[in-house]
Write a protein that holds these residues in place. Structure first.
Motif, PDB file in Angstrom:
ATOM      1  N   LYS A  14      -6.512  -4.102  -8.715  1.00 53.27           N
ATOM      2  CA  LYS A  14      -6.323  -5.404  -8.078  1.00 53.27           C
ATOM      3  C   LYS A  14      -5.004  -5.464  -7.314  1.00 53.27           C
ATOM      4  O   LYS A  14      -4.947  -5.882  -6.153  1.00 53.27           O
ATOM      5  CB  LYS A  14      -6.363  -6.478  -9.168  1.00 53.27           C
ATOM      6  CG  LYS A  14      -6.529  -7.896  -8.669  1.00 53.27           C
ATOM      7  CD  LYS A  14      -6.676  -8.843  -9.849  1.00 53.27           C
ATOM      8  CE  LYS A  14      -6.639 -10.286  -9.366  1.00 53.27           C
ATOM      9  NZ  LYS A  14      -6.608 -11.224 -10.489  1.00 53.27           N
ATOM     10  N   GLU A  15      -3.931  -4.995  -7.966  1.00 55.60           N
ATOM     11  CA  GLU A  15      -2.589  -5.113  -7.394  1.00 55.60           C
ATOM     12  C   GLU A  15      -2.407  -4.237  -6.152  1.00 55.60           C
ATOM     13  O   GLU A  15      -1.729  -4.619  -5.205  1.00 55.60           O
ATOM     14  CB  GLU A  15      -1.555  -4.726  -8.453  1.00 55.60           C
ATOM     15  CG  GLU A  15      -0.117  -4.944  -8.025  1.00 55.60           C
ATOM     16  CD  GLU A  15       0.870  -4.588  -9.124  1.00 55.60           C
ATOM     17  OE1 GLU A  15       1.911  -5.257  -9.205  1.00 55.60           O
ATOM     18  OE2 GLU A  15       0.613  -3.632  -9.898  1.00 55.60           O
ATOM     19  N   ARG A  16      -3.044  -3.068  -6.149  1.00 51.28           N
ATOM     20  CA  ARG A  16      -2.818  -2.112  -5.061  1.00 51.28           C
ATOM     21  C   ARG A  16      -3.862  -2.217  -3.948  1.00 51.28           C
ATOM     22  O   ARG A  16      -3.766  -1.514  -2.947  1.00 51.28           O
ATOM     23  CB  ARG A  16      -2.763  -0.688  -5.617  1.00 51.28           C
ATOM     24  CG  ARG A  16      -1.635  -0.486  -6.629  1.00 51.28           C
ATOM     25  CD  ARG A  16      -1.464   0.968  -7.028  1.00 51.28           C
ATOM     26  NE  ARG A  16      -0.683   1.712  -6.042  1.00 51.28           N
ATOM     27  CZ  ARG A  16       0.635   1.938  -6.127  1.00 51.28           C
ATOM     28  NH1 ARG A  16       1.324   1.473  -7.166  1.00 51.28           N
ATOM     29  NH2 ARG A  16       1.248   2.620  -5.203  1.00 51.28           N
ATOM     30  N   GLY A  17      -4.883  -3.064  -4.115  1.00 51.93           N
ATOM     31  CA  GLY A  17      -5.838  -3.299  -3.032  1.00 51.93           C
ATOM     32  C   GLY A  17      -7.075  -2.430  -3.064  1.00 51.93           C
ATOM     33  O   GLY A  17      -7.756  -2.260  -2.052  1.00 51.93           O
ATOM     34  N   THR A 227     -14.865  -0.064  -3.809  1.00 51.47           N
ATOM     35  CA  THR A 227     -13.611  -0.183  -3.062  1.00 51.47           C
ATOM     36  C   THR A 227     -13.929  -0.636  -1.644  1.00 51.47           C
ATOM     37  O   THR A 227     -15.037  -0.411  -1.153  1.00 51.47           O
ATOM     38  CB  THR A 227     -12.896   1.172  -3.010  1.00 51.47           C
ATOM     39  OG1 THR A 227     -13.805   2.152  -2.489  1.00 51.47           O
ATOM     40  CG2 THR A 227     -12.439   1.608  -4.394  1.00 51.47           C
ATOM     41  N   LEU A 230     -12.396   1.187   4.406  1.00 51.84           N
ATOM     42  CA  LEU A 230     -11.053   1.109   4.977  1.00 51.84           C
ATOM     43  C   LEU A 230     -11.074   1.360   6.480  1.00 51.84           C
ATOM     44  O   LEU A 230     -11.559   2.387   6.949  1.00 51.84           O
ATOM     45  CB  LEU A 230     -10.148   2.140   4.292  1.00 51.84           C
ATOM     46  CG  LEU A 230      -8.657   1.968   4.492  1.00 51.84           C
ATOM     47  CD1 LEU A 230      -8.186   0.596   4.014  1.00 51.84           C
ATOM     48  CD2 LEU A 230      -7.902   3.059   3.749  1.00 51.84           C
ATOM     49  N   ASP A 269      -0.130  -0.900   9.177  1.00 51.07           N
ATOM     50  CA  ASP A 269      -0.866  -0.286   8.072  1.00 51.07           C
ATOM     51  C   ASP A 269       0.040   0.379   7.043  1.00 51.07           C
ATOM     52  O   ASP A 269      -0.436   0.779   5.972  1.00 51.07           O
ATOM     53  CB  ASP A 269      -1.836   0.781   8.613  1.00 51.07           C
ATOM     54  CG  ASP A 269      -3.008   0.169   9.355  1.00 51.07           C
ATOM     55  OD1 ASP A 269      -3.482  -0.902   8.926  1.00 51.07           O
ATOM     56  OD2 ASP A 269      -3.448   0.753  10.357  1.00 51.07           O
ATOM     57  N   LYS A 272       0.200  -1.138   3.407  1.00 50.48           N
ATOM     58  CA  LYS A 272      -1.114  -1.031   2.752  1.00 50.48           C
ATOM     59  C   LYS A 272      -1.390   0.411   2.332  1.00 50.48           C
ATOM     60  O   LYS A 272      -1.846   0.670   1.212  1.00 50.48           O
ATOM     61  CB  LYS A 272      -2.207  -1.526   3.711  1.00 50.48           C
ATOM     62  CG  LYS A 272      -3.619  -1.373   3.179  1.00 50.48           C
ATOM     63  CD  LYS A 272      -4.645  -2.073   4.056  1.00 50.48           C
ATOM     64  CE  LYS A 272      -4.883  -1.352   5.367  1.00 50.48           C
ATOM     65  NZ  LYS A 272      -6.013  -1.947   6.128  1.00 50.48           N
ATOM     66  N   LYS A 275       0.497   1.606  -0.755  1.00 52.00           N
ATOM     67  CA  LYS A 275      -0.099   1.139  -2.014  1.00 52.00           C
ATOM     68  C   LYS A 275      -1.335   1.947  -2.386  1.00 52.00           C
ATOM     69  O   LYS A 275      -1.559   2.263  -3.550  1.00 52.00           O
ATOM     70  CB  LYS A 275      -0.485  -0.343  -1.903  1.00 52.00           C
ATOM     71  CG  LYS A 275       0.681  -1.302  -1.892  1.00 52.00           C
ATOM     72  CD  LYS A 275       0.162  -2.730  -1.767  1.00 52.00           C
ATOM     73  CE  LYS A 275       1.300  -3.702  -1.482  1.00 52.00           C
ATOM     74  NZ  LYS A 275       0.790  -5.047  -1.188  1.00 52.00           N
ATOM     75  N   LEU A 276      -2.153   2.285  -1.391  1.00 54.33           N
ATOM     76  CA  LEU A 276      -3.421   2.959  -1.664  1.00 54.33           C
ATOM     77  C   LEU A 276      -3.262   4.456  -1.897  1.00 54.33           C
ATOM     78  O   LEU A 276      -3.966   5.033  -2.733  1.00 54.33           O
ATOM     79  CB  LEU A 276      -4.398   2.740  -0.508  1.00 54.33           C
ATOM     80  CG  LEU A 276      -4.922   1.310  -0.308  1.00 54.33           C
ATOM     81  CD1 LEU A 276      -5.729   1.228   0.983  1.00 54.33           C
ATOM     82  CD2 LEU A 276      -5.781   0.868  -1.499  1.00 54.33           C
ATOM     83  N   VAL A 282       4.606  -0.926  -6.467  1.00 54.56           N
ATOM     84  CA  VAL A 282       4.107  -1.876  -5.468  1.00 54.56           C
ATOM     85  C   VAL A 282       5.258  -2.596  -4.759  1.00 54.56           C
ATOM     86  O   VAL A 282       5.214  -2.793  -3.535  1.00 54.56           O
ATOM     87  CB  VAL A 282       3.149  -2.895  -6.131  1.00 54.56           C
ATOM     88  CG1 VAL A 282       2.825  -4.048  -5.179  1.00 54.56           C
ATOM     89  CG2 VAL A 282       1.853  -2.199  -6.544  1.00 54.56           C
ATOM     90  N   ASP A 286       5.889  -2.706  -0.755  1.00 53.34           N
ATOM     91  CA  ASP A 286       6.067  -3.942   0.019  1.00 53.34           C
ATOM     92  C   ASP A 286       7.372  -3.917   0.805  1.00 53.34           C
ATOM     93  O   ASP A 286       7.422  -4.334   1.968  1.00 53.34           O
ATOM     94  CB  ASP A 286       6.041  -5.154  -0.914  1.00 53.34           C
ATOM     95  CG  ASP A 286       4.641  -5.464  -1.432  1.00 53.34           C
ATOM     96  OD1 ASP A 286       3.666  -5.097  -0.745  1.00 53.34           O
ATOM     97  OD2 ASP A 286       4.521  -6.066  -2.518  1.00 53.34           O
TER      98      ASP A 286
END
Length: 416
Positions: A14-17, A227, A230, A269, A272, A275-276, A282, A286
């Motif tokens: 959830k937190e990392r997308g 997922t 992308l 990007d 994002k 994180k992925l 995280v 950011d």
């Protein structure tokens, strides 16, 4: 979604997308909190390498293992003989068993960089669905498994509907694919206690089929998680570059070219992708993603280093960065650049610059190479290349030539 996950895995997703959809969010979270959950993602062996488009789900398996669960990499030795029709406009070419096995062997090298395989409770295992699909008796399969599938419902899945709406042929062979994939989940549940199937959001219909079948046949509660598909901020599908697919096997795409792909990420990007595709905290992703102006370039270098180190090792990441700095900041040649080696027979009395640009992988065709030159996008040893008719003679290759397409793509040409 107001529900706060109990399990570390769902919290990370959830937190990392990583989270698009799941079949029973709370039930799955409870299962992941209660003990080790075996979970799988399937990979068809249609190519000799996985590519960047697969990397998000490989990272999902890595996080699954890091949070105390058991990843299963299911290789489609059986289903590759059929071909997944999902969102394709044509039928896949069918491969022979030797080619399929060779592809699986090559993919295994990539998975070994991300997952720890072994016999322990959270060690990854690699399985091949040919183990059960090759043994199927057709009449038994129709009677025991086929009766649970509604053709009406199968026709309603977007992956099938889109093919039919375009009036493109969908063979009976391909139509069977979704039944075989559903059967995989049933067999993995029976044989390995697998409770969760994961995949890209285009696999939702196939995942739901597997859950329905397993509930009907084995009366077992299992789960599905997808997922997001992308795309980059400019709308392009993730995993493509100007030179084609971004392969994960180093013999199909050099570590430097892989590093350069990530270095060329657009500003929007960067946060994002950190994180992925990295394991940086995280908050740090950011912070780096919010950098502006020239500072964002350091964030992109950090992204490229972290992703390349995971796949190819830290030494390869450092070498790629050093080459990039030499090429871009100091105007040098860079020993780690992709290199085209020419034999005397290749060179002959001379070889056209257009042919060299194509063979070096900087253009897809002679026409594209000529357009690159005409639009002032090609350089030879950092000088503008203006003559599409230039012949490169043997004496010009006494030292390596540096070819460039735009500002970010380079290659060396030298005598073998």
């Amino acid at each position: 979604m107001t529900y706060h996950p109990k399990s570390d895995f769902i919290a990370v997703m959830k937190e990392r997308g990583f989270l698009a959809d799941c079949t029973d969010y709370q039930g799955m979270d409870e299962a992941l909190s209660a003990g080790v959950v075996p979970a799988y993602i399937g990979y068809d062996a249609t190519a000799a390498s996985l590519h960047v488009g697969h990397l998000m789900n490989i990272m999902v398996l890595r996080w699954l293992q890091k949070t105390g669960h058991k990843p299963i990499t299911l290789m489609g030795g059986g289903t590759t003989k059929v071909g997944d029709p999902s969102f394709r406009s044509d039928e896949r070419p069918l491969l022979g068993p030797d080619q399929i096995q060779d592809n699986i062997d090559r993919m295994q090298r990539v998975f070994a960089q991300y997952l720890s395989y072994g016999d322990g409770p959270t060690d990854a295992v690699m399985l091949n669905n040919a183990e059960w699909l090759d043994q199927l008796n057709y009449l038994d399969f129709l009677r025991d498994i086929g009766r649970h599938f509604s053709v009406n419902r199968m026709l309603s899945f977007e992956s099938v509907k889109s093919r039919l709406d375009r009036e493109q042929s969908l063979s009976f062979l391909e139509f069977n694919y979704m039944i075989l994939q559903a059967y995989d989940f049933l067999e993995l549940n029976r044989r390995h206690g697998c409770l969760l199937q994961m995949g890209g959001s285009d696999q939702w219909g196939n995942i739901v089929n597997g859950i329905d079948l397993t509930r009907r046949v084995a009366d077992t509660e299992i789960f599905g998680l997808t997922t997001p598909l992308l795309t980059t901020s400019d709308g392009r599908k993730m995993g493509k570059s100007a030179g084609g697919a971004v392969w994960l096997n180093g013999d199909m795409l050099s570590p430097y070219e892989f590093w350069q792909f990530w270095r060329n990420t657009t500003d929007a990007d960067t946060g994002k992708f950190l994180k992925l595709f990295t394991e940086l905290p995280v908050a740090e992703c950011d912070r780096l993603g919010a950098l502006q102006g020239s500072e964002i370039n350091e964030a992109k270098i950090r992204l490229a280093n972290e992703v390349t180190a995971l796949l190819h090792g830290e030494d390869a990441a450092r070498a790629a960065e050093a080459t990039a700095r030499e090429v871009f900041e100091q105007g040098g040649v860079g020993a780690d650049l992709p290199t085209l080696e020419l034999s005397p027979a290749d060179i002959g009395a001379g070889i056209s610059i257009v042919q060299l640009i194509v063979r070096a992988g900087l253009a897809g065709s002679g026409k594209e190479a000529k357009r690159l030159i005409a639009e002032n996008g090609a350089r030879l040893n950092d000088a503008p290349l203006e003559d599409a008719g230039l012949m490169v003679t043997p004496d010009m290759l006494d030292s390596p030539l540096k070819l460039s397409a735009g500002k970010k793509r380079h290659a060396l040409v030298k005598r073998a």
